[in-house]
Every structure is written in structure tokens, then in C-alpha cells.
Design a protein around this motif. Sequence first.
Motif, short mmCIF file in Angstrom:
data_model
loop_
_atom_site.label_atom_id
_atom_site.label_comp_id
_atom_site.label_asym_id
_atom_site.label_seq_id
_atom_site.Cartn_x
_atom_site.Cartn_y
_atom_site.Cartn_z
N PHE A 57 0.83 -1.21 0.00
CA PHE A 57 0.00 0.00 0.00
C PHE A 57 0.87 1.26 0.00
N LYS A 58 0.56 2.18 -0.90
CA LYS A 58 1.26 3.46 -0.99
C LYS A 58 0.23 4.58 -0.80
N PRO A 60 -1.56 7.83 -1.22
CA PRO A 60 -1.51 8.83 -2.30
C PRO A 60 -0.94 10.16 -1.82
N GLU A 95 -8.85 8.40 -4.03
CA GLU A 95 -7.52 7.86 -4.32
C GLU A 95 -7.17 6.72 -3.36
N LEU A 96 -7.65 6.79 -2.12
CA LEU A 96 -7.43 5.69 -1.17
C LEU A 96 -8.19 4.44 -1.62
N ASP A 98 -8.99 3.70 -4.70
CA ASP A 98 -8.31 3.17 -5.89
C ASP A 98 -7.06 2.38 -5.49
N GLU A 99 -6.35 2.86 -4.48
CA GLU A 99 -5.13 2.18 -4.05
C GLU A 99 -5.44 0.82 -3.43
N ARG A 102 -6.04 -1.56 -6.22
CA ARG A 102 -4.78 -1.95 -6.86
C ARG A 102 -4.04 -3.00 -6.05
N VAL A 103 -3.95 -2.78 -4.74
CA VAL A 103 -3.21 -3.71 -3.89
C VAL A 103 -3.87 -5.09 -3.89
#
Length: 699
Positions: A57-58, A60, A95-96, A98-99, A102-103
Motif C-alpha cells: 500500500f502506498k 496517495p 484515491e485511497l 483506488d489504491e 490496486r493492492v
Amino acid sequence: MKRLVVLLLLLVQYNLFSQDDLFNERPPMFPDCKNASIESQQKCFNENVFQLLFNKFKVPQNVLDDNYKGEVVILFEVDTTGQFKIIYVDAMYDELKDEVERVFSEFPKIKPGIYNGNPTFKQYSITLKIPLEDKVVETQDLRQENEISKIERQAKLEYDEVNASIKSFSNKSYSSQLNIPFTHADYSRFDRSMNLVGTNSHTASKPFVYNDVSKYFDFKAETEALKKETSSWVGRKLWNEHLVQVEANDFWFTVDPILDLEGGKDTNADFSTTYNNTRGLLVQGGLGKHFNFYTTVYESQGRFAQYVNDYAESLKAFGPDPAIVPGRGIGKRFRTDSYDYPVAEAYLSYAPAKFINIQFGHGKNFIGDGYRSLFLSDVASPHPFLKLNTSFWKIKYTNTWMWLKDVRPDATVDKAFLTKYMATHYLSWNVSKRLNIGLFESVLWTNSNNRGFDINYLNPVIFYRAIEFETGQGAGNALLGASAKYKWNDNVNLYSQFILDEFSLTDVTAGQKSWKNKFGYQLGVKYFNAFKVNNLMLQFEYNRVRPYTYSHNTIVLNYGHNNQSMAHLWGANFSEAILIGRYHYKRWFGNAKIVLGVRGLDYNDGTDNFSYGGDIYRDYNDRPFDTGIKVGQGNKTDTFYANLQGGYLINPASNLKIFTDITFRNFNPEVETASAFKSNTVWFNIGLRTDLFNWYFDF
């Protein structure tokens, strides 16, 4: 020996039962959890899920920039094949979300959970702290197969599944059956696009629906061009977005505050300042592809320029309330010299087929290509209506049925205002790429002989004049009209209207200017991108209406509502010339308007109480003579009105604007009376407004 065999059998049974119990239920299994004990497998699963999240997890950049501290709640599933799937994510930032998606898309496939010895899917929730914390967070198993039934599980997940259906807002209003709020200034943005030579558009019946205009004007491109770069939630809501905007596959809605906060100074008034204080709420949305809804509620207090206050009080309805705020509604007394005038407008819009739109609501409509309309205008108060728009081939046919009020003391029964009805037809036909002609008819009637809303006028394809004869000539008031528009080229449009209330060929040929010749006409031209300046529109319009037009010998059958005209603001017996300029550049805008007119007012001074044909709320039988009737007869009054306005569009989504304007008005009757006296007004104003309707102060 026998006892030993029995004991051995019991031990085997116990061992088999224990083995079955061990594999009766277990959580999904990561490879490194294979050797963990049954009791430790859930903990091992939790640790693996969290570690994957923590490592991959990155946060944003915009979340980091805002120094956000909070939580991300994740609802996920491991299916019967061991695949991880996101069900729902609750987070402050898109954005959280979406992340997280992705993860989880990078999670490995693992062994699925087991129940009763068979693979099963398992659902869990996990909460992730922002900023990230390097510690394991327990997952919560949402599936208790041995305790609740399948239908109960589905019921428990229903709320989360509804949340999971929410997606990024794409603004479906631009392709919807919602009306574009009708203001002359905003409609000028796409007026040229709809009037290019060769378009098959119909521009007279207003307001337009977004779906019709989007064929000619790209709302999304304009929105992107006006968008301000901002990453914070407050910045987005202030400059670019609706306050609340929600969208799923089968519905969407938005919620916005409504503001009209103004302060100003009338140099001709006794009081110190003018003001308007409006707060309200706008809710709009859609259900499916064909059904839309819209509602606005306003709570307002205001004190306007002196001439506006005088006009509002001249419109006073029966009862204790002192005024009707023009174009809005009945105004109660607020403090000593102001008005409190609540207003609500709403409608439902439904398109059962591509060629038809049905609307039912409480609001206003307009027919015409000009600034004024001699057919149906939006200068009166909102009222209930049912509208049917049918478009096919080169035809657009608009049927509108309205419920109006006569609020005069003479028409009031048991303190209730009298209801009257109005029905209109407008047929628009594109004869060629350049020429459009329109045919208009309307009829007004009341509940005479307890007939209520006469079903005869529900027929959408009849001529009202014939029905008027069938129901009795005194039972209604019918008007006829015709319009034309010619596209000289892409930048120049010519338009016109002709309204006929009554006509006597014998009297016309006699040349004596009979009172029976009640008609009016409009001539106008629009010049888009004037003098090769993009987004500059110039407009000239001339209107002339003969005395006694729109009036009736049964006053309740006049062309009015709430003591206001349903056509031109000035009623009848006038001529006027209007020059308008409109310009916009990005979010900046400027508007200028000049009105020069001659009106014929009544004297009403006790010695001369005749009706000279300007006041549509007078019986035309009160006229002083039958012939020699001319425009401007009676108390001839010259009117000059000029307004200059400039401003900035704060939020295109809600149409919130900041503006300042100055108004000059000179009202000069030949004879001063109690209701008509000379005045010179200079009115300065500044305000913050959600611009959703037209204000008309040019009377």
C-alpha cells in the motif's frame, strides 16, 4: 478379549470424529500457514493479509499533503477458488479507494476456506489506519455458516452491497431529461451552437432538457475547460463539484445549497440599503435512464429598490400580506419595510420513448426566441403545470396545461383564491435548414358551471377556438399566435412573434383603429460572435402590443396569474426597444441591457377611471371609446431602463456566481397619479447568487 475389542473400536471412532472435526471448518490458507495448528490458522491468515497490505500500500500524495489521519474500512472476500475480491471500500478520498483496489488485485491466489469438508467463500472486514501503522489488525469474519442461514447472511450484507455499488461521479445530468435552469445569460452560452445553419433544433420552447442540447453543445468539455486544479475536498466543493454527488449504475443524485445574498443602495429611496437574503436547497437526480427529478426550496427576505417595492405592493393579493414579489410569490411583512417570501419549485421528468418527454411540476415555462415572449413568459410566479414535448422528423410539439390563481379580493371565496386553468399548444416546424415557423394557441377558463378542469382541453391536437364555441363563447378566452425564425448565417438569427387576441376584418378595413383589433408583434435579431469576438452576443428586439390585448370582459379570464401577466411584463398598450449585449470569457462574464419604451397607463384619479388598455386586470368594456385606439393612449409614460452587470462564476456545477451591477431607471408619466409618478433611480448592487431563474426589474 471382548472388552479390549470394544475399547479399540471406541478409540477408532473418537479418532475419526476428531479428524472430521479438525477439517470441518478452517479459514483460507496462505502457503506458510500450512503447518500452523487449527487454532493458529486464523491468526496466520490475518498476519499475511495485513503484511501484504502494509508492504504494497502506498498512501496517495494528496492524502499525505493534507496530513490526513483516519481509517480505511475494507470489506473483501476469498472465493471458493481462493481468489481475493474487493466488495466495498469506505474511505474519505477516492484515491485511497483506488489504491486498495490496486493492492488487492496483486494478492496471490491461496487455498479457499473449508466448511463441512467443502471449499467455501469467506468474507472479512479489515480496518487500515492512515498513516500506516506497522501492526497487525484483526480481520473480522463476516460468515458464520454454522449459525445463520444463507438468506440471513445476504440480508446482513445488503447495506454493504448498496455501498459497494457506488462509483465515481460522472455527472449524468448532461445526458438526462433534466431541465437546464432557464436564465437568458446562461442560455446565450449555447444559443449559437443550437442555431447553426443546418441543425434540426427547436429553440422556442424553454426550458431545454440537457439531452436535447448535448447534441449541439459539449457540457463535459466546457466543465473540464473551467475546472480549477485543486486537490483538497474543500477546494473541489468550492470550485468544481456539487456539495453532495452520488452515482451508481441505476441512480444518481446531487445536493447543493442555494444562496442569493445581496446588498445595495437605491439613491432614490428613503431607506439606507437594499438587500436580499435567500437560503435554500437544490436536490436533483435520476432513476434509471428515463426518469429524473428536481426540487428547490427557498427561504427569502428582501428589500429592493423603491420602484420594485412599489410595484410589488401594487400586486397585493387578498389578505393581510402586503405584496407579491414579482416573479416569485406572496410576500409577508418582514420587520417594517421588507418582505418574507418563501418559494418552492419542483418537477418530475420522464421520457418513455426517445421522441417524448413528460413533465409534471411547479415552476415556469417560456415560449419564444427573444428576451420577451408574447406567447408564454416566465415573468409571473411559479405555478403547477403538466407539459408534454413530442419531437419527430422536423417537428416539435409542446402541450402545456397550467393551474393559475386569481388573487384579487373580488375573485376570492371563503378566503381561498380562485383557480383558473390555461392550456397551450405550440407547434415548431423546421421548414428548411434556415427557416423555422411556429403556430401557437392558448385558452383560459374557470370552473364555470362546476366543470373544473375541462377534459375538452386535454386533447393535444385540436384547435381551441372551435372548442371555445362548443363550450360557450363566454366560458373561455382563446388566443392565437405565429412565430418565425430565419438563420441568416451561423452568426445572425432573425426572429419574430405575432399574437392575436381578437380581430375584426370589417373594423380593420374601415381604418378607424377599432378597439377590437387586439394584437401584438415582436421583431428581433441576434448577432453571435459579434464583430468576430468569440462569445460576444448582441441582441436587438422590438415589441409592440395594442391596447386591451390579453384582457377580457370577464376579468378572471384575462391572461394573468397572481396579478401578473403570463406574457409580456408590461401587459398591453406599449411599444419598446431592447438592446442587449452578453459576453463571457472562461469564468468571467458581463451583461448589458437597455430598454426604451412608451406605455399607456390609466389615470385612476377619481375623475377619469377609464381603462386605456394597458392593465390586463381591467374589464375592456370600461374603455372610453371604440375607435381611434392607438398604442400609448391614456397616461403616456416614457420609460428608460439600463443595467450593467459583471461577475465571476465560482462553481459551474451549482452555478454559484459573484456579481455586481448598476441599474439606471427613468419613469416619466405625462400626468403623475397615486400609482404613476416620476422617478429617477440609480441602484447599485453586489451579491453572491446561485443563478437558477430570471429576475425581471425592467418594468
